[in-house]
Scaffold this active site. Structure first.
Site, PDB file in Angstrom:
ATOM      1  N   LYS A  83      55.520 131.590 -24.101  1.00 14.18           N
ATOM      2  CA  LYS A  83      55.948 130.363 -23.429  1.00 14.18           C
ATOM      3  C   LYS A  83      55.050 130.138 -22.220  1.00 14.18           C
ATOM      4  O   LYS A  83      54.895 131.034 -21.373  1.00 14.18           O
ATOM      5  CB  LYS A  83      57.390 130.549 -22.986  1.00 14.18           C
ATOM      6  CG  LYS A  83      58.267 129.331 -23.085  1.00 14.18           C
ATOM      7  CD  LYS A  83      59.702 129.785 -22.860  1.00 14.18           C
ATOM      8  CE  LYS A  83      60.620 128.633 -22.685  1.00 14.18           C
ATOM      9  NZ  LYS A  83      61.935 129.081 -22.212  1.00 14.18           N
TER      10      LYS A  83
HETATM   11  C1  E4P Z   1      64.297 126.616 -22.420  1.00 15.34           C
HETATM   12  O1  E4P Z   1      63.637 127.312 -23.152  1.00 15.34           O
HETATM   13  C2  E4P Z   1      64.845 127.035 -21.115  1.00 15.34           C
HETATM   14  O2  E4P Z   1      64.960 128.434 -21.107  1.00 15.34           O
HETATM   15  C3  E4P Z   1      66.232 126.503 -20.857  1.00 15.34           C
HETATM   16  O3  E4P Z   1      66.718 125.707 -21.928  1.00 15.34           O
HETATM   17  C4  E4P Z   1      66.432 125.935 -19.504  1.00 15.34           C
HETATM   18  O4  E4P Z   1      67.764 125.511 -19.394  1.00 15.34           O
HETATM   19  P1  E4P Z   1      68.502 125.277 -17.998  1.00 15.34           P
HETATM   20  O5  E4P Z   1      68.088 123.928 -17.480  1.00 15.34           O
HETATM   21  O6  E4P Z   1      69.955 125.317 -18.338  1.00 15.34           O
HETATM   22  O7  E4P Z   1      68.071 126.390 -17.087  1.00 15.34           O
END
Ligand code: E4P
Length: 218
Positions: A83
């Site tokens: 990522k």
């Molecule tokens: C995506 O891969 C992120 O880890 C995640 O969905 C972020 O979500 P949040 O806005 O609830 O932290």
């Protein structure tokens, strides 16, 4: 439609994976911090539980270090998806890793143009953050719809739209209606999806009536 769970909690992942409903897992630095564990250990363990893509996020912001971190994470297990953030350096890292055959999830996407750039950089996934857009008064689902329809115009784009920052079951319904390829959700949202009061009520009635028959199927 693929379901990923957005957590680094190995016990939660193990429990949900047993249902056969989990196609992959996403993590981020916040979730790793919450787990209290070393990233390399927790990612390897998750990869051994769920065979699908497991997103592991780099921690640097410059190209050279992101590339080195991405290669190290990808070497952990074949099902790691690296990522990277949606910055110019992140896109450059995405391209380099994708050219090496490594799956990349470009994260922190908040606009259609950013998603197009991720696709151009060869990302396997782009992650628009629905909930965080909703939080600032923008319609996160509108962005999902825009990206899905733009990508449909270009069949050579192989990038999957991964609806992220999901806060409740209606987000999942909407993402499905709009054709998002993947939704990553907190374990609690996946558990909420199964709930309906009429299911509980109907089951209670059926069980009570069954008792009256005095029968046993086995
Ligand atoms: C995506 O891969 C992120 O880890 C995640 O969905 C972020 O979500 P949040 O806005 O609830 O932290």
């Amino acid at each position: 439609m693929k379901f990923f769970v957005d957590t680094a909690d190995v016990q939660e992942i193990r429990d949900l994976a047993a249902t056969g409903l989990v196609d992959g897992v996403t993590t981020n630095p916040t979730l790793i911090a919450k787990s209290g564990r070393r990233i390399l250990d927790v990612i390897a363990e998750i990869c051994d539980i769920v065979p699908g893509p497991i997103s592991a996020e780099v921690a640097a912001t410059d190209y050279e270090t992101m590339l080195a971190e991405g290669r190290k994470l990808a070497a952990l297990r074949p099902n790691v998806a690296v990522k990277v953030p949606l910055t110019m350096a992140g896109l450059r890292t995405c391209k380099a890793l994708a050219d090496d055959g490594i799956k990349v999830n470009v994260t922190l996407c908040f606009s259609a143009n950013q998603a197009i750039l991720a696709a151009k950089a060869g990302a396997s996934f782009v992650s628009p953050f629905v909930g965080r857009l909703d939080d600032v008064g923008q319609d996160g689902m509108e962005l999902i719809g825009d990206i899905v329809s733009i990508f449909d115009n270009y069949p050579l784009f192989r990038t999957e739209v991964l609806a992220a920052s999901i806060r409740h079951p209606m987000h999942v319904t909407e993402a499905a209606r709009l054709g998002a390829h993947v939704v990553t959700m907190p374990p609690a949202v996946l558990r909420q999806m199964v709930q309906h009061p009429l299911t509980d009520k109907g089951l209670a009635t059926f069980m009570a009536d069954w008792q009256k028959t005095g029968q046993s199927i086995l």
